[in-house]
Design an enzyme around this catalytic site. Structure first.
Site, short mmCIF file in Angstrom:
data_model
loop_
_atom_site.label_atom_id
_atom_site.label_comp_id
_atom_site.label_asym_id
_atom_site.label_seq_id
_atom_site.Cartn_x
_atom_site.Cartn_y
_atom_site.Cartn_z
NE ARG A 1 -5.62 -7.86 -2.55
CZ ARG A 1 -4.60 -7.08 -2.84
NH1 ARG A 1 -3.85 -6.59 -1.86
NH2 ARG A 1 -4.29 -6.77 -4.07
CE LYS B 1 -4.05 -1.86 0.06
NZ LYS B 1 -4.51 -2.23 -1.24
#
Length: 70
Positions: A42, A8
């Protein structure tokens, strides 16, 4: 709880690295999340994440749930 923190942008902000270079930060976040109670993670870097999640279990700090892929 499901987490999807892999690569991210916040890791880019913290480390100054491009998305492809955020493996270590992603793995660290996955371990922190599982130790805090996440049941599903994930991840882009599955093998590295699985290896890292096995370590706390092996030294007696087992996180909740099971590590998939074993």
């Amino acid at each position: 709880m499901l987490v999807g923190l892999s690569r991210k942008s916040m890791l880019g902000t913290l480390t100054g690295r491009a998305a492809a270079e955020r493996v270590y930060g992603s793995v660290a976040l996955a371990v922190i999340a599982v130790l805090a109670g996440a049941r599903i993670v994930r991840a882009h870097d599955v093998a590295a994440t699985l290896d890292a999640l096995k370590v706390p279990r092996a030294v007696g700090n087992e996180a909740p749930g099971t590590v998939a892929g074993e």
